[in-house]
Design a protein around this motif. Structure first.
Motif, PDB file in Angstrom:
ATOM      1  N   LYS A  53       0.582   5.059   5.566  1.00  0.00           N
ATOM      2  CA  LYS A  53      -0.358   4.169   5.775  1.00  0.00           C
ATOM      3  C   LYS A  53      -1.673   4.060   4.959  1.00  0.00           C
ATOM      4  O   LYS A  53      -2.647   4.048   5.526  1.00  0.00           O
ATOM      5  CB  LYS A  53      -0.896   4.286   7.422  1.00  0.00           C
ATOM      6  CG  LYS A  53       0.415   4.179   8.106  1.00  0.00           C
ATOM      7  CD  LYS A  53       0.115   4.293   9.690  1.00  0.00           C
ATOM      8  CE  LYS A  53       1.360   4.012  10.799  1.00  0.00           C
ATOM      9  NZ  LYS A  53       1.177   4.263  11.829  1.00  0.00           N
ATOM     10  N   ASN A  54      -1.479   4.315   3.680  1.00  0.00           N
ATOM     11  CA  ASN A  54      -2.422   4.298   2.799  1.00  0.00           C
ATOM     12  C   ASN A  54      -2.500   3.113   2.036  1.00  0.00           C
ATOM     13  O   ASN A  54      -1.532   2.411   1.554  1.00  0.00           O
ATOM     14  CB  ASN A  54      -2.196   5.876   1.645  1.00  0.00           C
ATOM     15  CG  ASN A  54      -3.155   5.834   0.810  1.00  0.00           C
ATOM     16  OD1 ASN A  54      -3.501   5.104  -0.162  1.00  0.00           O
ATOM     17  ND2 ASN A  54      -4.189   6.870   1.182  1.00  0.00           N
ATOM     18  N   GLU A  55      -3.770   2.755   1.570  1.00  0.00           N
ATOM     19  CA  GLU A  55      -3.940   1.646   0.888  1.00  0.00           C
ATOM     20  C   GLU A  55      -3.147   1.395  -0.446  1.00  0.00           C
ATOM     21  O   GLU A  55      -2.638   0.282  -0.907  1.00  0.00           O
ATOM     22  CB  GLU A  55      -5.468   1.253   0.784  1.00  0.00           C
ATOM     23  CG  GLU A  55      -6.139   0.743   1.802  1.00  0.00           C
ATOM     24  CD  GLU A  55      -5.819  -0.461   2.525  1.00  0.00           C
ATOM     25  OE1 GLU A  55      -5.338  -1.376   1.572  1.00  0.00           O
ATOM     26  OE2 GLU A  55      -5.795  -0.559   3.790  1.00  0.00           O
ATOM     27  N   SER A  56      -3.532   2.649  -1.183  1.00  0.00           N
ATOM     28  CA  SER A  56      -2.654   2.725  -2.531  1.00  0.00           C
ATOM     29  C   SER A  56      -1.127   2.631  -2.204  1.00  0.00           C
ATOM     30  O   SER A  56      -0.360   2.130  -3.103  1.00  0.00           O
ATOM     31  CB  SER A  56      -3.011   4.081  -3.096  1.00  0.00           C
ATOM     32  OG  SER A  56      -4.188   4.035  -3.645  1.00  0.00           O
ATOM     33  N   ALA A  57      -0.581   3.231  -1.274  1.00  0.00           N
ATOM     34  CA  ALA A  57       0.736   3.181  -0.696  1.00  0.00           C
ATOM     35  C   ALA A  57       1.236   1.805  -0.635  1.00  0.00           C
ATOM     36  O   ALA A  57       2.331   1.296  -1.006  1.00  0.00           O
ATOM     37  CB  ALA A  57       1.077   3.997   0.445  1.00  0.00           C
ATOM     38  N   ASP A  58       0.389   0.828  -0.011  1.00  0.00           N
ATOM     39  CA  ASP A  58       0.608  -0.519   0.064  1.00  0.00           C
ATOM     40  C   ASP A  58       0.961  -1.185  -1.281  1.00  0.00           C
ATOM     41  O   ASP A  58       1.772  -1.992  -1.335  1.00  0.00           O
ATOM     42  CB  ASP A  58      -0.535  -1.080   1.082  1.00  0.00           C
ATOM     43  CG  ASP A  58      -0.541  -0.711   2.547  1.00  0.00           C
ATOM     44  OD1 ASP A  58       0.524   0.244   2.690  1.00  0.00           O
ATOM     45  OD2 ASP A  58      -1.481  -0.894   3.203  1.00  0.00           O
ATOM     46  N   MET A  59      -0.422  -1.017  -2.144  1.00  0.00           N
ATOM     47  CA  MET A  59      -0.215  -1.563  -3.419  1.00  0.00           C
ATOM     48  C   MET A  59       1.290  -1.243  -4.155  1.00  0.00           C
ATOM     49  O   MET A  59       1.837  -2.002  -4.485  1.00  0.00           O
ATOM     50  CB  MET A  59      -1.204  -0.815  -4.382  1.00  0.00           C
ATOM     51  CG  MET A  59      -1.193  -1.480  -5.925  1.00  0.00           C
ATOM     52  SD  MET A  59      -2.683  -0.700  -6.644  1.00  0.00           S
ATOM     53  CE  MET A  59      -2.292  -1.508  -8.324  1.00  0.00           C
ATOM     54  N   LEU A 107      -0.719   3.355 -11.331  1.00  0.00           N
ATOM     55  CA  LEU A 107      -0.738   3.346  -9.818  1.00  0.00           C
ATOM     56  C   LEU A 107      -1.802   4.282  -9.205  1.00  0.00           C
ATOM     57  O   LEU A 107      -2.477   4.301  -8.514  1.00  0.00           O
ATOM     58  CB  LEU A 107       0.608   3.773  -9.224  1.00  0.00           C
ATOM     59  CG  LEU A 107       0.649   3.636  -7.811  1.00  0.00           C
ATOM     60  CD1 LEU A 107       0.319   1.857  -7.323  1.00  0.00           C
ATOM     61  CD2 LEU A 107       2.063   3.825  -7.139  1.00  0.00           C
ATOM     62  N   ASN A 108      -1.960   5.405  -9.942  1.00  0.00           N
ATOM     63  CA  ASN A 108      -2.804   6.625  -9.396  1.00  0.00           C
ATOM     64  C   ASN A 108      -4.145   6.411 -10.172  1.00  0.00           C
ATOM     65  O   ASN A 108      -5.029   6.978  -9.617  1.00  0.00           O
ATOM     66  CB  ASN A 108      -2.281   8.049  -9.967  1.00  0.00           C
ATOM     67  CG  ASN A 108      -1.102   8.611  -9.271  1.00  0.00           C
ATOM     68  OD1 ASN A 108      -0.743   7.958  -8.113  1.00  0.00           O
ATOM     69  ND2 ASN A 108      -0.324   9.171  -9.869  1.00  0.00           N
ATOM     70  N   GLU A 109      -4.245   5.507 -11.078  1.00  0.00           N
ATOM     71  CA  GLU A 109      -5.403   5.291 -11.804  1.00  0.00           C
ATOM     72  C   GLU A 109      -5.630   3.783 -12.143  1.00  0.00           C
ATOM     73  O   GLU A 109      -5.503   3.334 -13.252  1.00  0.00           O
ATOM     74  CB  GLU A 109      -5.711   6.104 -12.944  1.00  0.00           C
ATOM     75  CG  GLU A 109      -5.751   7.564 -12.772  1.00  0.00           C
ATOM     76  CD  GLU A 109      -5.940   8.369 -14.455  1.00  0.00           C
ATOM     77  OE1 GLU A 109      -6.990   8.066 -14.842  1.00  0.00           O
ATOM     78  OE2 GLU A 109      -4.859   8.857 -14.811  1.00  0.00           O
ATOM     79  N   PRO A 110      -6.051   2.908 -10.964  1.00  0.00           N
ATOM     80  CA  PRO A 110      -5.895   1.326 -11.104  1.00  0.00           C
ATOM     81  C   PRO A 110      -6.804   0.994 -12.378  1.00  0.00           C
ATOM     82  O   PRO A 110      -6.755  -0.014 -12.935  1.00  0.00           O
ATOM     83  CB  PRO A 110      -6.375   0.971  -9.788  1.00  0.00           C
ATOM     84  CG  PRO A 110      -6.091   2.136  -8.749  1.00  0.00           C
ATOM     85  CD  PRO A 110      -6.450   3.184  -9.600  1.00  0.00           C
ATOM     86  N   SER A 111      -7.824   1.714 -12.518  1.00  0.00           N
ATOM     87  CA  SER A 111      -8.984   1.499 -13.792  1.00  0.00           C
ATOM     88  C   SER A 111      -8.332   1.513 -15.076  1.00  0.00           C
ATOM     89  O   SER A 111      -8.915   1.001 -16.096  1.00  0.00           O
ATOM     90  CB  SER A 111     -10.323   2.127 -13.532  1.00  0.00           C
ATOM     91  OG  SER A 111      -9.956   3.641 -13.820  1.00  0.00           O
TER      92      SER A 111
END
Length: 494
Positions: free
Chosen positions: A13-19, A54-58
């Protein structure tokens, strides 16, 4: 491994997981072979694929070799699981649009977890549209109930819905043939069909009004010049074309501001077409007053010259004018009826131009003189009105409005040398039907003919619809030769 990963991502239920889940659902999740990391496809071009880690969106990278990354596979079962999870999560989102989209996605099917959240959200939801969608989801689930009264009540609830998923489910109930459910489902489908037909008529009328708005814009300038000067201007369509090409040129000059260019194009098209109109009036038409047949022939020749000039400058090929973002898209009234923004803006624009022109003719000195000359030219000249000056400005005003009509048309069709020829006959029909020189007559006639065309097209086809409208106008003119709103005045009555 992908199934295990999806299960763990859903559980986190993590925001990055949703991405990651959204990217996987859309087919945009890849594995970087060299870096051994997951990346999300951001954009694709001829140069390569722009990806974000994914782990570093920047952190982003341009991938030029297709083999450097590999798409993470996903099957239909996983898609269904991800879609249900994302929908259930967004059911309680603060954004109304996201909540609505989440409920709509559940109309195709909802698991037990999603249904629990639907029931919970049903108790706290304030938005009426979302409340109805929640009821529809619950009703669709109730179609599987063994309780007869619950199932019949669910069918009654669904009879108010226009969602395609609802119609499909009700059709399946009919096909099963279980009494009394099949009869109730047939009744519900008939009710939905009646609503669909009603909104189909509404859509036809909307398209008719948008076509009518174009006809009004194209004809209103012609109505003024025809009413004041008695001049049959066959070059009026080319003045519309000049306005459309002015819009095209303005967009070329403002490539980075398409939204603003259309605003700039309106006064520019008015000025350019107006000046061309004044040049036509001063150079040719003023010498042919009182000879309508000769003005017809002369302006027809001018129309050919203008068409050839445009072909020489811009080439004979059609040009496309880009629609601004604020004019793109539509307003969804319900699942089967929406208003396209470009047509809606044209209707509003037509009414605004009509209101401005009405103000000019009723509240300004030029308007007073135009009305005086149109009603009795000799008396107006005797009172000191310079009729030649009024003729030139009137022709310029009518030509400028034709140019503004070209701006509107550029948003509906391609711009080409023959653009004006498609509307000149329709413009004359509107003027004759409404009453020569009468603004209200032009508005009513244009809107009426536009709606009539669209109502007849599904039945008779586009070509026959135009023929039927023309026959109607001929018969109408036999009964009322001066149109719906005949011009008043001694000269007009004579």
């Amino acid at each position: 491994k992908v199934e295990q990963g999806v299960s763990k991502l859903i559980a986190s239920k993590n925001e990055s997981a949703d991405m990651a889940l959204e990217a996987l659902l859309n087919g945009d999740l890849y594995r970087h072979k060299k870096q051994k990391q997951l990346v999300v496809l951001e954009s694709k071009s001829s140069e390569g694929m722009q990806v974000v880690y994914l782990n570093e969106p920047s952190k982003s990278e341009l991938i030029t070799k297709k083999r450097a990354i590999k798409r993470v596979p996903v099957n239909n079962n996983l898609r269904r699981e991800i879609r249900a999870y994302l929908a259930a999560k967004n059911l309680q989102h603060s954004n109304v649009e996201k909540r609505q989209a989440a409920v709509e996605s559940l109309l195709s099917g909802a698991d037990e977890t999603a249904l629990e959240i639907v029931h919970e959200q049903r108790q706290v939801e304030k938005n009426a549209d979302i409340l109805f969608l929640l009821d529809s989801v619950i009703a669709l689930d109730s179609l599987e109930s063994e309780n007869t009264s619950i199932k019949l009540k669910a069918i009654e609830t669904l009879s108010e819905s226009l969602q395609p998923q609802v119609r499909n489910r009700l059709q399946k109930v009919v096909e099963k043939g279980e009494a009394p459910f099949s009869a109730a489902a047939e009744k519900a489908l008939a009710k939905i069909q009646d609503k669909a037909e009603f909104y189909g008529w509404m859509e036809t009328i909307f398209f008719g009004l948008s076509l009518g708005s174009v006809l009004v814009l194209a004809a209103i300038g012609l109505a003024i010049t025809f009413g004041v000067m008695g001049c049959i201007n066959m070059a009026h369509g080319e003045l519309i074309m000049i306005g459309a090409y002015t819009t095209y040129v303005i967009q070329l000059l403002m490539p980075d501001s398409i939204g603003a260019s259309i605003i700039v194009a309106i006064p520019a098209a008015f000025v350019v077409s107006g000046l061309v109109g004044i040049a036509i009036e001063r150079g040719v038409i003023q010498f042919l007053k009182g000879r309508p047949l000769e003005t017809l022939l002369a302006t027809f020749g001018i129309s050919l010259v203008l068409q050839q000039a445009v072909r020489s400058i811009f080439s004979p090929l059609n040009r496309s004018v880009e629609t601004p973002e604020w004019m793109s898209g539509s307003i969804d009234i319900n699942p089967i009826f929406s208003l396209t923004l470009n047509r809606l803006y044209i209707i509003i624009f037509c009414l605004a131009v009509f209101a401005l022109l009405f103000f000019i003719l009723k509240k300004t000195v030029l308007g007073l003189q135009v009305r005086a000359v149109s009603q009795n030219r000799e008396m107006a000249r005797a009172m000191g009105v310079r009729s030649e000056w009024v003729d030139a400005l009137t022709f310029g005003l009518g030509s400028g409005i034709a140019g503004v009509a070209g701006v509107a048309l550029s948003q509906l069709t391609n711009v080409g040398p023959n653009l004006g020829q498609s509307y000149i006959i329709d413009s004359f029909m509107v003027v004759v039907f409404g009453g020569v020189g009468n603004l209200w007559g032009t508005l009513v006639a244009g809107m009426s003919l536009g709606v009539a065309n669209k109502l007849l097209e599904p039945v008779s086809g586009a070509v026959l619809a135009k023929i039927l409208v023309l026959v109607f106008i001929i018969l109408f003119i036999q009964k009322k030769p001066r149109g719906l709103f005949p011009q008043k005045g001694r000269a007009a009555e004579a």
